[in-house]
Scaffold this motif. Structure first.
Motif, PDB file in Angstrom:
ATOM      1  N   VAL A   1     103.789   3.603   7.840  1.00 57.06           N
ATOM      2  CA  VAL A   1     103.545   4.687   6.890  1.00 57.06           C
ATOM      3  C   VAL A   1     104.812   5.517   6.744  1.00 57.06           C
ATOM      4  CG1 VAL A   1     101.042   4.831   7.221  1.00 57.06           C
ATOM      5  CG2 VAL A   1     102.550   6.274   8.583  1.00 57.06           C
ATOM      6  N   SER A   2     105.007   5.981   5.533  1.00 57.97           N
ATOM      7  CA  SER A   2     106.106   6.896   5.248  1.00 57.97           C
ATOM      8  C   SER A   2     105.624   8.314   5.478  1.00 57.97           C
ATOM      9  CB  SER A   2     106.565   6.746   3.801  1.00 57.97           C
ATOM     10  OG  SER A   2     107.462   7.793   3.474  1.00 57.97           O
ATOM     11  N   LEU A   3     106.478   9.090   6.120  1.00 59.27           N
ATOM     12  CA  LEU A   3     106.215  10.520   6.305  1.00 59.27           C
ATOM     13  C   LEU A   3     107.194  11.349   5.478  1.00 59.27           C
ATOM     14  CD1 LEU A   3     105.664  10.484  10.185  1.00 59.27           C
ATOM     15  CD2 LEU A   3     103.933  10.371   8.375  1.00 59.27           C
ATOM     16  N   ALA A   4     107.959  10.686   4.623  1.00 59.34           N
ATOM     17  CA  ALA A   4     108.973  11.355   3.794  1.00 59.34           C
ATOM     18  C   ALA A   4     108.312  11.877   2.518  1.00 59.34           C
ATOM     19  CB  ALA A   4     110.098  10.385   3.468  1.00 59.34           C
ATOM     20  N   ASN A   5     107.638  13.001   2.643  1.00 55.68           N
ATOM     21  CA  ASN A   5     107.011  13.586   1.468  1.00 55.68           C
ATOM     22  C   ASN A   5     106.911  15.100   1.632  1.00 55.68           C
ATOM     23  OD1 ASN A   5     104.277  14.283   2.617  1.00 55.68           O
ATOM     24  ND2 ASN A   5     104.305  12.077   3.008  1.00 55.68           N
ATOM     25  N   ASN A   6     106.430  15.754   0.609  1.00 54.37           N
ATOM     26  CA  ASN A   6     106.412  17.215   0.585  1.00 54.37           C
ATOM     27  C   ASN A   6     105.299  17.848   1.414  1.00 54.37           C
ATOM     28  OD1 ASN A   6     104.734  16.021  -1.411  1.00 54.37           O
ATOM     29  ND2 ASN A   6     104.485  18.011  -2.394  1.00 54.37           N
ATOM     30  N   HIS A   7     104.436  17.063   2.061  1.00 55.19           N
ATOM     31  CA  HIS A   7     103.346  17.655   2.842  1.00 55.19           C
ATOM     32  C   HIS A   7     103.403  17.338   4.341  1.00 55.19           C
ATOM     33  CE1 HIS A   7     101.218  19.434  -0.489  1.00 55.19           C
ATOM     34  NE2 HIS A   7     101.382  18.309  -1.174  1.00 55.19           N
TER      35      HIS A   7
END
Length: 166
Positions: free
Chosen positions: A109-115
């Motif tokens: 999973v990617s955790l590279a996001n705005n939340h």
């Protein structure tokens, strides 16, 4: 005569190679999904319709389990720690959802996001630990600066595939 000898030799070599080196399937089935949001209305639906079991969400998604590698974007922390930083939309998902993602077949999973940082560093690091505990790799966030530059690497069917997120 030379042609039939050559054909006979070729057939013998092909047969021998199939016995000692059977055909290997090096294909890898990849599935990429978008945002995984398991908070708010989704969590309420799990509590009401799935009796609190996040696995209920993925019962109708056998394609995920049939893939070799499944990648998604986790749209917020999976944690019961941290403090709400007061963003207009602050997401924090139940930690139990981590095992449901693993059961559904998620590999990375990617955790590279705005939340991902909505509940601070403590919740983000807890998320990484919980996902690691259920054997889901993470990219796009890490507990160290070296980890941020390191791809998630998965080996399947003789292939090595790396994932990055930014």
């Amino acid at each position: 005569m030379i042609n039939s000898l050559a054909v006979g030799l070729l057939v013998a070599l092909v047969t021998w190679s199939q016995v000692f080196w059977p055909a290997l399937d090096h294909s890898v089935r990849l599935v990429f999904v978008g945002d995984l949001m398991l908070d708010r209305g989704v969590e309420r639906s799990v509590l009401k319709n799935g009796r609190g079991d996040f696995n209920w969400l993925f019962e109708l998604a056998p394609k995920l389990r049939s893939a070799d590698i499944v990648f998604g974007n986790l749209e917020g922390p999976l944690s019961d720690t941290g403090a709400d930083l007061g963003n207009l939309y602050s997401f924090r998902m139940a930690p139990e959802a981590a095992s449901a993602l693993a059961t559904a077949g998620f590999s990375v999973v990617s955790l590279a996001n705005n939340h991902s940082g909505d509940w601070g560093r403590e919740a983000l690091f807890d998320t990484i630990a919980r996902l690691t505990a259920v054997k889901i790799k993470t990219v796009g966030a890490a507990t160290t600066s070296e980890g941020l530059r390191r791809p998630a690497v998965i080996e399947k069917n003789g292939q090595t595939i790396g994932f990055l997120a930014a």
